[in-house]
Design an enzyme around this catalytic site. Structure first.
Site, mmCIF file in Angstrom:
data_model
loop_
_atom_site.group_PDB
_atom_site.id
_atom_site.type_symbol
_atom_site.label_atom_id
_atom_site.label_comp_id
_atom_site.label_asym_id
_atom_site.label_seq_id
_atom_site.Cartn_x
_atom_site.Cartn_y
_atom_site.Cartn_z
ATOM 1 N N LYS A 184 -68.499 7.572 43.220
ATOM 2 C CA LYS A 184 -68.738 7.537 44.672
ATOM 3 C C LYS A 184 -68.934 6.063 45.021
ATOM 4 O O LYS A 184 -70.012 5.521 44.842
ATOM 5 C CB LYS A 184 -69.989 8.355 45.007
ATOM 6 C CG LYS A 184 -70.015 8.957 46.404
ATOM 7 C CD LYS A 184 -69.969 7.952 47.527
ATOM 8 C CE LYS A 184 -71.286 7.237 47.739
ATOM 9 N NZ LYS A 184 -71.169 6.115 48.695
ATOM 10 N N GLU A 259 -79.249 0.045 37.821
ATOM 11 C CA GLU A 259 -79.093 -1.406 38.014
ATOM 12 C C GLU A 259 -79.475 -1.696 39.455
ATOM 13 O O GLU A 259 -78.678 -1.441 40.360
ATOM 14 C CB GLU A 259 -77.638 -1.812 37.775
ATOM 15 C CG GLU A 259 -77.177 -1.645 36.352
ATOM 16 C CD GLU A 259 -77.504 -2.849 35.509
ATOM 17 O OE1 GLU A 259 -77.633 -2.679 34.294
ATOM 18 O OE2 GLU A 259 -77.636 -3.955 36.072
ATOM 19 N N CYS A 293 -77.208 -9.248 43.052
ATOM 20 C CA CYS A 293 -78.517 -8.761 42.614
ATOM 21 C C CYS A 293 -79.281 -9.832 41.847
ATOM 22 O O CYS A 293 -80.501 -9.843 41.817
ATOM 23 C CB CYS A 293 -78.328 -7.532 41.743
ATOM 24 S SG CYS A 293 -77.121 -7.792 40.447
ATOM 25 N N GLU A 394 -86.161 -8.255 48.413
ATOM 26 C CA GLU A 394 -84.802 -8.744 48.225
ATOM 27 C C GLU A 394 -84.133 -8.862 49.592
ATOM 28 O O GLU A 394 -84.182 -7.926 50.391
ATOM 29 C CB GLU A 394 -84.021 -7.766 47.346
ATOM 30 C CG GLU A 394 -82.623 -8.237 47.056
ATOM 31 C CD GLU A 394 -81.837 -7.226 46.224
ATOM 32 O OE1 GLU A 394 -81.811 -6.052 46.603
ATOM 33 O OE2 GLU A 394 -81.265 -7.635 45.201
HETATM 34 P P1 NAD Z 1 -77.418 0.854 48.495
HETATM 35 O O1 NAD Z 1 -78.512 1.308 47.624
HETATM 36 O O2 NAD Z 1 -77.590 0.931 49.961
HETATM 37 O O3 NAD Z 1 -76.081 1.677 48.198
HETATM 38 C C1 NAD Z 1 -75.506 1.696 46.913
HETATM 39 C C2 NAD Z 1 -74.708 2.968 46.781
HETATM 40 O O4 NAD Z 1 -75.601 4.065 46.835
HETATM 41 C C3 NAD Z 1 -73.672 3.192 47.863
HETATM 42 O O5 NAD Z 1 -72.524 3.768 47.277
HETATM 43 C C4 NAD Z 1 -74.358 4.183 48.775
HETATM 44 O O6 NAD Z 1 -73.462 5.000 49.482
HETATM 45 C C5 NAD Z 1 -75.133 4.998 47.769
HETATM 46 N N1 NAD Z 1 -76.292 5.708 48.315
HETATM 47 C C6 NAD Z 1 -77.087 5.366 49.347
HETATM 48 N N2 NAD Z 1 -78.055 6.289 49.534
HETATM 49 C C7 NAD Z 1 -77.870 7.237 48.595
HETATM 50 C C8 NAD Z 1 -78.551 8.449 48.259
HETATM 51 N N3 NAD Z 1 -79.619 8.868 48.938
HETATM 52 N N4 NAD Z 1 -78.102 9.167 47.218
HETATM 53 C C9 NAD Z 1 -77.041 8.763 46.499
HETATM 54 N N5 NAD Z 1 -76.338 7.642 46.780
HETATM 55 C C10 NAD Z 1 -76.761 6.872 47.817
HETATM 56 O O7 NAD Z 1 -77.059 -0.612 48.024
HETATM 57 P P2 NAD Z 1 -75.966 -1.589 48.645
HETATM 58 O O8 NAD Z 1 -76.506 -2.108 49.932
HETATM 59 O O9 NAD Z 1 -74.622 -0.945 48.648
HETATM 60 O O10 NAD Z 1 -75.931 -2.732 47.554
HETATM 61 C C11 NAD Z 1 -76.849 -3.762 47.540
HETATM 62 C C12 NAD Z 1 -77.931 -3.505 46.539
HETATM 63 O O11 NAD Z 1 -77.350 -3.313 45.249
HETATM 64 C C13 NAD Z 1 -78.878 -4.656 46.373
HETATM 65 O O12 NAD Z 1 -80.204 -4.184 46.329
HETATM 66 C C14 NAD Z 1 -78.502 -5.253 45.026
HETATM 67 O O13 NAD Z 1 -79.524 -5.936 44.385
HETATM 68 C C15 NAD Z 1 -78.054 -4.066 44.281
HETATM 69 N N6 NAD Z 1 -77.163 -4.456 43.181
HETATM 70 C C16 NAD Z 1 -77.657 -4.430 41.909
HETATM 71 C C17 NAD Z 1 -76.855 -4.857 40.866
HETATM 72 C C18 NAD Z 1 -77.366 -4.879 39.450
HETATM 73 O O14 NAD Z 1 -76.550 -5.001 38.543
HETATM 74 N N7 NAD Z 1 -78.658 -4.791 39.204
HETATM 75 C C19 NAD Z 1 -75.567 -5.299 41.113
HETATM 76 C C20 NAD Z 1 -75.120 -5.315 42.439
HETATM 77 C C21 NAD Z 1 -75.925 -4.876 43.466
#
Ligand code: NAD
Length: 503
Positions: A184, A259, A293, A394
């Site tokens: 997804k 992650e 991240c 963050e």
């Molecule tokens: P997000 O948590 O808003 O969304 C990530 C994914 O989760 C998307 O596909 C979204 O549709 C899905 N999602 C959202 N709510 C959900 C739910 N209730 N149930 C299941 N899936 C759900 O994050 P984002 O804004 O897309 O990405 C940015 C974040 O990702 C930042 O916090 C960043 O630090 C983190 N990130 C971490 C890493 C790592 O390796 N640690 C790498 C890249 C990004």
């Protein structure tokens, strides 16, 4: 690959389930926006629980199908290598698609895509190296051994910042080990994952091994994390979402790999080559517009060089070339989402309200075409303190808070004063000091005299609220397989059924 920027512009994209494009059950589609203009440029299927259910069932069937289950390890590895070749062939087209979706520099997305085939090749090599142990037990005529097997259906939820790169580190080993997958992707960046699914099919993987359901997190994502047919959840995204997903997965007793976010300390001691350290800190927080991240968003500078360092950092930040991400000389593109831009502005506002000072940046550029896109100037806030809101949460944007420290004890206390533990960086010529920092800082990855230097051969992941589980390196073989113990009695003896022989 039929999906390219030109072919999808203005079109509707369906899910990819069982090797076929599949229209959403609800008939609904969501818009994807171009961050340089703020205008929609294609639509993706707005998946729901019915679409997820269909995909998980197909993936379950594929994991039992002899076409995948009975394939030799060598052939499985060969398929992953074939996928590597196809990713290499389409690297430019995929990079362009990702830039169009998330606004990151074309140069950066191209570099990621060009490196990606090597990752597929690396993980392909694991297909025929997944082996168990023979256990010496205190019983004669007994063979006791372990088998490593695929887990089953792995559900993967990815963010928008580096969609395919962040997927590769888990998808490639999952396939090499023999799992099946339902992905997804972020609702903001559906296109490149759908294009990759086409390449998976072209590579010759059986239909149903890789499925993509696009849609929102609260509908499609949530359904994937609650589906009882999923054997493991792999999530990359924010800590708040991760917490919710882990709770859902716990309902089915399903393990997760998480992650999550970060607020990483980036440290500069007074013995460094200042130009190198300034460039390192710049790369740590302004490359990728801070939308990583691992951004080094809390910068700690030894008190003796604090003023000089800040002066150099500010001078360099003021000269960053902001522009369209496809332009060769652009150093900072737009933020990926309108909401992200608002978040950055809000947190810079919090910083000022909490007592920090903007040394440079803190504005949207107003000139020409930049005014229409989601651009934000690289921003340095001085007089920062760890208890300020912009230093605790963050931000995921081009914003760094700088503060002085005196001595290693204070440094460690300040560096670890965060609920995150993803990464840390240190610039010093004193290797003893660097090693002490590496040992004492709470971070899954520590960089010494470098920053953002990632490799798929090394295990990456977080501590504390940055998550758990590791991707990269041999760790993934354990993460994406399950361990079975098999005991064989070859004595031929008939035992008394009510006596347990301990030896
Ligand atoms: P997000 O948590 O808003 O969304 C990530 C994914 O989760 C998307 O596909 C979204 O549709 C899905 N999602 C959202 N709510 C959900 C739910 N209730 N149930 C299941 N899936 C759900 O994050 P984002 O804004 O897309 O990405 C940015 C974040 O990702 C930042 O916090 C960043 O630090 C983190 N990130 C971490 C890493 C790592 O390796 N640690 C790498 C890249 C990004």
């Amino acid at each position: 690959m039929t999906l390219t920027v030109a072919s999808i512009e203005g079109r509707r994209l369906d899910h990819f389930i069982g090797g076929r494009r599949t229209a959403p059950h609800s008939g609904q589609y969501l818009q994807s926006f171009d961050p340089t203009t703020g205008a929609p440029w294609y639509e993706a299927a707005d998946g729901d629980a019915a679409d997820i259910d269909a995909a998980v069932r197909v993936a379950q069937a594929a994991s039992m199908d002899p076409a995948w289950r009975r394939i030799t390890q060598t052939d499985r590895g060969r398929l992953v290598r074939r996928l590597a070749e196809l990713v290499a062939r389409e690297a430019d087209a995929l990079a362009l698609m990702e830039m169009r979706d998330n606004g990151k520099l074309l140069r950066e997305m191209q570099a990621q895509l060009k490196a990606m085939p090597d990752a597929y090749h690396y993980f392909a090599g694991m297909a025929d190296k997944l082996q168990g142990d023979t256990i010496p037990v205190n019983k004669l005529d007994m063979l006791n051994f372990t088998l490593r097997e695929p887990i089953g259906v792995v559900g993967m939820i990815t963010p928008w910042n580096s969609p395919l790169m962040l997927l590769t580190g888990t998808l490639a080993p999952c396939l090499a080990i023999g799992n099946t997958v339902v992905i997804k992707p972020s609702e903001h960046t559906s296109a490149s994952t759908l294009a990759l699914a086409e390449l998976v099919k072209e590579a010759g993987f059986p239909d149903g091994v890789v499925n993509v359901v696009t849609g929102h997190g609260r509908t499609a994502g949530e359904a994937l994390t609650r589906h009882p047919g999923v054997a493991k959840i792999v999530f990359t995204g924010s800590t708040a979402t991760g917490r919710r997903i882990a709770a859902n997965a716990a309902g089915n007793l399903v393990p997760c790999q998480m992650e999550l976010g970060g607020k990483s300390p980036h440290v500069v001691f007074d013995d460094v080559d200042l130009d190198r350290a300034v460039n390192g800190v710049m790369a740590g927080v302004f490359a990728a517009g801070g939308q990583t991240c691992i951004a080094g968003s809390r910068c700690f500078v030894e008190a003796g060089i604090y003023d000089t360092f800040v002066e150099r950092l500010v001078d360099r930040a003021r000269r960053v070339r902001i522009g369209h991400p496809a332009q060769e000389d652009t150093e900072l593109g737009p933020l990926a989402l309108a909401a992200q831009l608002e978040k950055v502005e809000t947190y810079v506002g919090y910083g000022v309200a909490d007592g920090a000072t903007i040394a440079t940046g803190g504005r949207r550029p107003q000139d020409g075409e930049l005014a229409a896109g989601w651009y934000y100037e690289p921003t340095v806030l001085v007089d920062a303190k760890n208890d300020m809101r912009f230093m605790r949460d963050e931000i995921f944007g081009p914003v760094v808070g700088v503060m002085p420290f005196r001595g290693e004890d204070e440094l460690i206390r300040l560096a670890n004063d965060t609920r995150y533990g993803l990464a840390a960086g240190i610039w010093t010529r004193d290797i003893d000091r660097a090693m002490r920092f590496a040992r004492n800082v709470d971070a899954g990855t520590v960089w010494i005299n470098t920053y953002r230097s990632a490799a798929f051969m090394s295990p990456s992941g977080g501590f504390k609220e940055s998550g758990y589980g590791r991707r990269g390196g041999f760790e993934v073989m354990r993460e994406f397989s399950r361990l079975k113990n098999v005991v064989v009695d070859y004595s031929g003896a008939t035992q008394d059924p009510f006596v347990i022989r301990l030896r």
